[in-house]
Every structure is written in C-alpha cells, then in structure tokens.
Design a protein around this motif. Structure first.
Motif, PDB file in Angstrom:
ATOM      1  N   GLY A  24      28.553  48.343  38.810  1.00 26.31           N
ATOM      2  CA  GLY A  24      27.729  49.228  37.493  1.00 26.31           C
ATOM      3  C   GLY A  24      26.885  49.509  37.632  1.00 26.31           C
ATOM      4  N   GLY A  25      26.145  48.018  38.485  1.00 28.24           N
ATOM      5  CA  GLY A  25      24.569  48.633  37.960  1.00 28.24           C
ATOM      6  C   GLY A  25      23.960  48.112  37.036  1.00 28.24           C
ATOM      7  N   ASP A  26      24.930  47.111  35.584  1.00 30.68           N
ATOM      8  CA  ASP A  26      24.505  47.634  34.328  1.00 30.68           C
ATOM      9  C   ASP A  26      22.583  46.767  34.166  1.00 30.68           C
ATOM     10  OD1 ASP A  26      24.062  45.866  31.945  1.00 30.68           O
ATOM     11  OD2 ASP A  26      25.332  46.677  31.916  1.00 30.68           O
ATOM     12  N   ALA A  27      22.089  48.297  33.353  1.00 32.32           N
ATOM     13  CA  ALA A  27      20.721  48.038  33.335  1.00 32.32           C
ATOM     14  C   ALA A  27      20.083  46.704  32.817  1.00 32.32           C
ATOM     15  CB  ALA A  27      20.552  49.207  32.466  1.00 32.32           C
ATOM     16  N   LYS A  28      21.064  46.057  31.732  1.00 32.24           N
ATOM     17  CA  LYS A  28      20.464  44.623  31.163  1.00 32.24           C
ATOM     18  C   LYS A  28      20.667  43.688  31.955  1.00 32.24           C
ATOM     19  CE  LYS A  28      21.592  46.472  26.130  1.00 32.24           C
ATOM     20  NZ  LYS A  28      22.304  46.206  25.145  1.00 32.24           N
ATOM     21  N   ALA A  29      21.440  43.439  32.471  1.00 37.20           N
ATOM     22  CA  ALA A  29      21.614  43.314  33.306  1.00 37.20           C
ATOM     23  C   ALA A  29      20.858  42.308  34.610  1.00 37.20           C
ATOM     24  CB  ALA A  29      23.638  42.703  34.690  1.00 37.20           C
ATOM     25  N   ARG A  30      20.006  43.858  35.138  1.00 40.89           N
ATOM     26  CA  ARG A  30      19.027  43.446  36.325  1.00 40.89           C
ATOM     27  C   ARG A  30      17.930  43.685  35.736  1.00 40.89           C
ATOM     28  NH1 ARG A  30      20.239  45.657  40.973  1.00 40.89           N
ATOM     29  NH2 ARG A  30      18.322  46.171  42.664  1.00 40.89           N
ATOM     30  N   GLU A  31      18.369  43.885  34.485  1.00 39.49           N
ATOM     31  CA  GLU A  31      16.345  43.303  33.457  1.00 39.49           C
ATOM     32  C   GLU A  31      16.219  41.957  33.402  1.00 39.49           C
ATOM     33  OE1 GLU A  31      14.728  43.951  29.875  1.00 39.49           O
ATOM     34  OE2 GLU A  31      16.295  44.683  29.681  1.00 39.49           O
ATOM     35  N   ALA A  32      18.022  41.100  33.053  1.00 42.44           N
ATOM     36  CA  ALA A  32      18.036  39.914  32.961  1.00 42.44           C
ATOM     37  C   ALA A  32      17.325  38.609  34.559  1.00 42.44           C
ATOM     38  CB  ALA A  32      19.248  39.290  32.412  1.00 42.44           C
ATOM     39  N   ASN A  33      17.921  39.770  35.198  1.00 40.40           N
ATOM     40  CA  ASN A  33      18.064  38.953  36.461  1.00 40.40           C
ATOM     41  C   ASN A  33      16.265  39.258  37.177  1.00 40.40           C
ATOM     42  OD1 ASN A  33      20.664  38.594  36.764  1.00 40.40           O
ATOM     43  ND2 ASN A  33      21.281  40.399  38.278  1.00 40.40           N
ATOM     44  N   GLY A  34      16.611  39.795  37.057  1.00 39.35           N
ATOM     45  CA  GLY A  34      14.767  40.416  37.507  1.00 39.35           C
ATOM     46  C   GLY A  34      13.818  39.001  36.612  1.00 39.35           C
ATOM     47  N   LYS A  35      13.985  38.824  35.970  1.00 39.06           N
ATOM     48  CA  LYS A  35      13.162  37.191  35.532  1.00 39.06           C
ATOM     49  C   LYS A  35      13.216  36.342  36.220  1.00 39.06           C
ATOM     50  CE  LYS A  35      12.962  39.903  31.473  1.00 39.06           C
ATOM     51  NZ  LYS A  35      13.586  39.371  29.667  1.00 39.06           N
ATOM     52  N   VAL A  36      14.603  35.886  37.283  1.00 39.01           N
ATOM     53  CA  VAL A  36      14.800  35.156  37.684  1.00 39.01           C
ATOM     54  C   VAL A  36      14.510  34.643  39.176  1.00 39.01           C
ATOM     55  CG1 VAL A  36      16.872  33.802  38.551  1.00 39.01           C
ATOM     56  CG2 VAL A  36      16.889  34.816  36.362  1.00 39.01           C
ATOM     57  N   ARG A  37      13.583  33.502  39.426  1.00 41.19           N
ATOM     58  CA  ARG A  37      13.152  33.574  40.490  1.00 41.19           C
ATOM     59  C   ARG A  37      14.331  32.355  41.716  1.00 41.19           C
ATOM     60  NH1 ARG A  37       8.036  33.169  42.402  1.00 41.19           N
ATOM     61  NH2 ARG A  37       7.959  31.912  43.571  1.00 41.19           N
ATOM     62  N   VAL A  38      14.846  32.778  42.419  1.00 38.57           N
ATOM     63  CA  VAL A  38      15.369  31.920  43.414  1.00 38.57           C
ATOM     64  C   VAL A  38      14.613  31.482  44.776  1.00 38.57           C
ATOM     65  CG1 VAL A  38      17.996  32.131  44.243  1.00 38.57           C
ATOM     66  CG2 VAL A  38      17.412  33.568  42.344  1.00 38.57           C
ATOM     67  N   LEU A  39      15.561  30.430  44.966  1.00 38.18           N
ATOM     68  CA  LEU A  39      14.954  29.490  45.952  1.00 38.18           C
ATOM     69  C   LEU A  39      16.110  28.804  46.892  1.00 38.18           C
ATOM     70  CD1 LEU A  39      13.221  28.082  48.463  1.00 38.18           C
ATOM     71  CD2 LEU A  39      13.688  25.666  46.643  1.00 38.18           C
ATOM     72  N   ILE A  40      16.371  29.943  48.550  1.00 37.57           N
ATOM     73  CA  ILE A  40      17.688  29.577  49.677  1.00 37.57           C
ATOM     74  C   ILE A  40      16.888  28.747  50.305  1.00 37.57           C
ATOM     75  CG2 ILE A  40      19.145  31.008  50.080  1.00 37.57           C
ATOM     76  CD1 ILE A  40      18.558  33.301  48.760  1.00 37.57           C
ATOM     77  N   THR A  41      17.349  27.267  50.748  1.00 31.62           N
ATOM     78  CA  THR A  41      17.379  26.644  51.400  1.00 31.62           C
ATOM     79  C   THR A  41      18.061  27.351  52.957  1.00 31.62           C
ATOM     80  OG1 THR A  41      18.229  24.968  51.456  1.00 31.62           O
ATOM     81  CG2 THR A  41      16.830  24.526  50.645  1.00 31.62           C
ATOM     82  N   ALA A  42      17.821  27.018  54.065  1.00 31.03           N
ATOM     83  CA  ALA A  42      18.813  27.391  55.202  1.00 31.03           C
ATOM     84  C   ALA A  42      18.806  29.212  55.139  1.00 31.03           C
ATOM     85  CB  ALA A  42      19.808  26.964  55.517  1.00 31.03           C
ATOM     86  N   ALA A  43      17.957  29.779  54.333  1.00 31.79           N
ATOM     87  CA  ALA A  43      18.314  31.455  54.202  1.00 31.79           C
ATOM     88  C   ALA A  43      18.477  32.239  55.995  1.00 31.79           C
ATOM     89  CB  ALA A  43      16.950  32.161  53.848  1.00 31.79           C
ATOM     90  N   SER A  44      18.169  31.697  56.789  1.00 32.65           N
ATOM     91  CA  SER A  44      19.310  32.793  58.352  1.00 32.65           C
ATOM     92  C   SER A  44      19.548  32.052  58.681  1.00 32.65           C
ATOM     93  CB  SER A  44      17.922  32.675  59.349  1.00 32.65           C
ATOM     94  OG  SER A  44      17.116  31.047  59.330  1.00 32.65           O
ATOM     95  N   GLY A  45      20.703  31.184  57.608  1.00 27.74           N
ATOM     96  CA  GLY A  45      21.283  30.723  58.299  1.00 27.74           C
ATOM     97  C   GLY A  45      23.159  31.572  57.322  1.00 27.74           C
ATOM     98  N   SER A  46      24.320  31.418  57.676  1.00 24.71           N
ATOM     99  CA  SER A  46      25.689  31.794  57.750  1.00 24.71           C
ATOM    100  C   SER A  46      25.699  32.266  56.748  1.00 24.71           C
ATOM    101  CB  SER A  46      26.468  31.499  58.544  1.00 24.71           C
ATOM    102  OG  SER A  46      26.302  31.744  59.197  1.00 24.71           O
ATOM    103  N   VAL A  47      25.520  30.964  55.652  1.00 26.22           N
ATOM    104  CA  VAL A  47      25.709  31.087  53.625  1.00 26.22           C
ATOM    105  C   VAL A  47      24.227  31.933  53.189  1.00 26.22           C
ATOM    106  CG1 VAL A  47      25.626  30.061  51.282  1.00 26.22           C
ATOM    107  CG2 VAL A  47      27.262  29.776  53.742  1.00 26.22           C
ATOM    108  N   GLY A  48      23.128  31.177  54.082  1.00 22.02           N
ATOM    109  CA  GLY A  48      22.060  31.778  53.206  1.00 22.02           C
ATOM    110  C   GLY A  48      21.445  32.901  53.416  1.00 22.02           C
ATOM    111  N   SER A  49      22.135  33.734  54.538  1.00 20.47           N
ATOM    112  CA  SER A  49      21.925  35.067  54.549  1.00 20.47           C
ATOM    113  C   SER A  49      21.932  35.970  53.748  1.00 20.47           C
ATOM    114  CB  SER A  49      22.052  35.759  56.443  1.00 20.47           C
ATOM    115  OG  SER A  49      23.149  35.445  56.080  1.00 20.47           O
TER     116      SER A  49
END
Length: 346
Positions: free
Chosen positions: A159-184
């Motif tokens: 749905g591309g909900d605008a409010k959800a996208r605005e809220a997500n835009g304030k979140v900084r996410v750290l992902i380890t093993a980002a080139s692995g199967s789950v991380g990618s």
C-alpha cells in the motif's frame, strides 16, 4: 487423490542426530493422514541447506519428535500434488515454503507441508531462486517488522502508506552480516520500507552489492568492529535498532551502537549473554534472540516484493540432487557467497 504416484521416493536421511552423516536412500512416499486438514503433498523441485541444521536436534532434542524420518531441508519450492478439502492451494499450484524444523524435510522427491507454511511461488522466480528465498527472507521480514521498529505497510506492495513511510524514515537500522543470506534480505526490505538509514556491516568484496541493495552506511568488518565504529562519534552513529546475524563480538558491539531505549535483535545468540560491562546500565526497549516462524502469510507478502523487483535472494550456486553432500559442506565452510541450492526434480 492424485494417480500415478510412486510407492517409493528418493530421500536423504540423517540416521543419527548425534552425527552429521547423510545417506541417500529410498523411502515410502509420504502421504497425508486420512481426514487431515493441513497437510499438502508437494513434489519438491529444489531445497537449500541451512547452516548447522544437522546439529539442531543434537543440541535441542526437546524440540524434535523421534519417530519422524530425519530428512533435512527446511525450505524449498515445488508443486502441490494433493491438497485437503477447502484448502486455498490446489494440485498443480507452484508454491514455496519454510517447513517446521521438526517435520520431515525437503531433501526428497516429495514431502508434506502444512497449509500455514505455504505460499504461492513468486511468478518471476526460477525454482532455484524460489528455494533460496523462504528462510532468509522470513527471518529478515519478521526481524524488521514483527520484532523490530519498521512498519511493512510502507512498502509499495503493501500500500505504500505515507504515514508508515514517514515514521520509518526516522529509524536508523544496523544490520550485521549484511552480505549474508539473512542480512542481504534485511537490507533490501529495510530499504523497501523507507528506513531513514541502513548501516550495513560487510566485507570489502560485497560493499558495492550491499550499497546497491539499499545500505546508506558501511562498516567494513576487516578494518573496524561494530563497537569501534559506534564509539567514534556516538552523536551520529547511534541506531534505533540492530538486527544481528552473526553473534559473538559483532552482537556485543551492537550494545554500543543501539541508543538508549532502542531495540537489539539477534538470530544467533542471546544479546544479554554477550552484553559488555561498559554498557551494563544501558536500558533497551527490547534485547532478544528470536526464532523465525514458518508463516505462509509473510511469504505471500515477500512474493509481492520479489515480483515487484525490489527484493531477491543472493545465490552462490546450485547442484544436482546426487551432489547434496557438496552443498552441505560448502554451507558449513561459511564461505558461500549466498545460498547453495540443491535441485531435486526437473
């Protein structure tokens, strides 16, 4: 009931859970119990080994039944052969799934999959790609959206909900093993959901791929630990949540990288077990190890992401059924550059 089914099928068995030895043999065709409303007989096209899966029953015996056929392979793709009455799936449907770990697995010509674990295969994927997708994508999806801080309704396929996208835009996410199967998958899904920043821990050979997947910042683990990266400028490096796919020192470093009141998730170990003394007083909203749940409804959403061209598995190689041992061996080296897939039937 389907006709012309074989009485016996090829299957790889792990005779003793205390050792990793596998044998290729023939067993009776598995069939749903009379009156069962969940089980679907599926002809398996391909499956993908998971790191350390041959040790799971050894270390967690209470989670397994001892009377099942020990056929490995918890994820796969194939064609529905028989379906119970009123099932949303019918014979001939092309499906993909993550099976429950305590059930007969997919390293066989046919196996039984519960309705709740099934989803229609992404139309744009080959059998090899579909078999490489369920476990890793589900783990990332549930980590980010069920246990984490991101809202999946921001994704265009939901749905591309605008409010959800605005809220997500304030979140900084750290992902380890980002080139692995789950991380990618986590990087791709976080980017699809509009995360404000995606900090990805990766080796130098995969930096370009991780950036193309959506990472905004890179931690090169050959040059810098997560803890050192976070400590260099806490005012700008603090993340709202971390999804750890490694454990050990990387997970411990995530304690430094996640802000007070943030969320720390791991698929590898309990965060509390490796909490550094230097952050003993830090309070997080959540710090937990979670296990992925086989859930067809999540896979149905992931299929939309795949078919929209905004998410895909990273695949190292595919081998023939008879070369199953090579596939397991390569996965266990931890040097595979993506999923290793075993092709079962053509």
């Amino acid at each position: 009931m389907a006709t012309n089914l074989p009485q016996n099928v090829r299957a790889v068995l792990q005779p003793d859970p205390k050792v990793d030895t596998l044998i290729l043999t023939e067993t009776a065709l598995p069939m749903p119990k009379e009156g069962d409303t969940e089980e679907h007989l599926v002809q398996i096209k391909a499956t993908s080994p998971c790191l350390s899966e041959l040790t799971w029953e050894r270390y967690f015996p209470e989670a397994f039944t001892t009377d099942r056929e020990r056929v490995p392979g918890t994820e796969g793709a194939g064609v529905v052969v028989t379906a119970p009455a009123r099932s949303p799936f019918k014979p001939g449907d092309e499906v993909y799934f993550r099976n429950h770990a305590d059930r007969r697995g997919c390293l066989s010509d046919y196996t039984l999959i519960n309705k709740s674990s099934l989803a229609l295969k992404p139309k744009s994927q080959s059998w090899v790609e579909a078999a490489a997708t369920p476990l890793s994508s589900l783990t990332a999806y549930q980590g980010l959206f069920e246990h984490g801080l991101l809202n999946p309704r921001a994704i265009v396929t939901q749905g591309g909900d605008a409010k959800a996208r605005e809220a997500n835009g304030k979140v900084r996410v750290l992902i380890t093993a980002a080139s692995g199967s789950v991380g990618s998958w986590a990087v791709q899904l976080a980017a699809a959901a509009g995360a404000g920043a995606i900090v990805a821990m990766s080796g130098p050979s995969k930096v370009d791929d991780v950036r193309k997947a959506g990472a905004t910042d890179i931690i090169d683990y050959t040059k810098q630990s997560v803890a050192d990266w976070a400590a260099q400028d806490p005012s700008s490096t603090q993340c709202d949540m971390a999804l750890d796919c490694v454990g050990g020192d990387s997970l411990a470093g995530c304690w430094t990288a996640v802000r007070e009141g943030g969320v720390l998730l791991s698929v590898s170990d309990s965060p509390d077990r490796v909490r550094p003394a230097s952050v003993a007083s830090k309070k997080l909203a959540k710090a937990t190890w979670f296990l992925v749940q086989p859930r067809g409804s999540d896979l149905a959403e992931i299929a939309k992401v795949v078919d929209a061209g905004i998410g895909k598995p990273w695949i190292d190689s595919a081998v023939e059924f008879e070369d199953f041992q090579k596939a397991f061996d390569k996965v266990e080296t931890r040097h595979a550059k993506g999923k290793v897939v075993i092709k079962i039937t053509t």
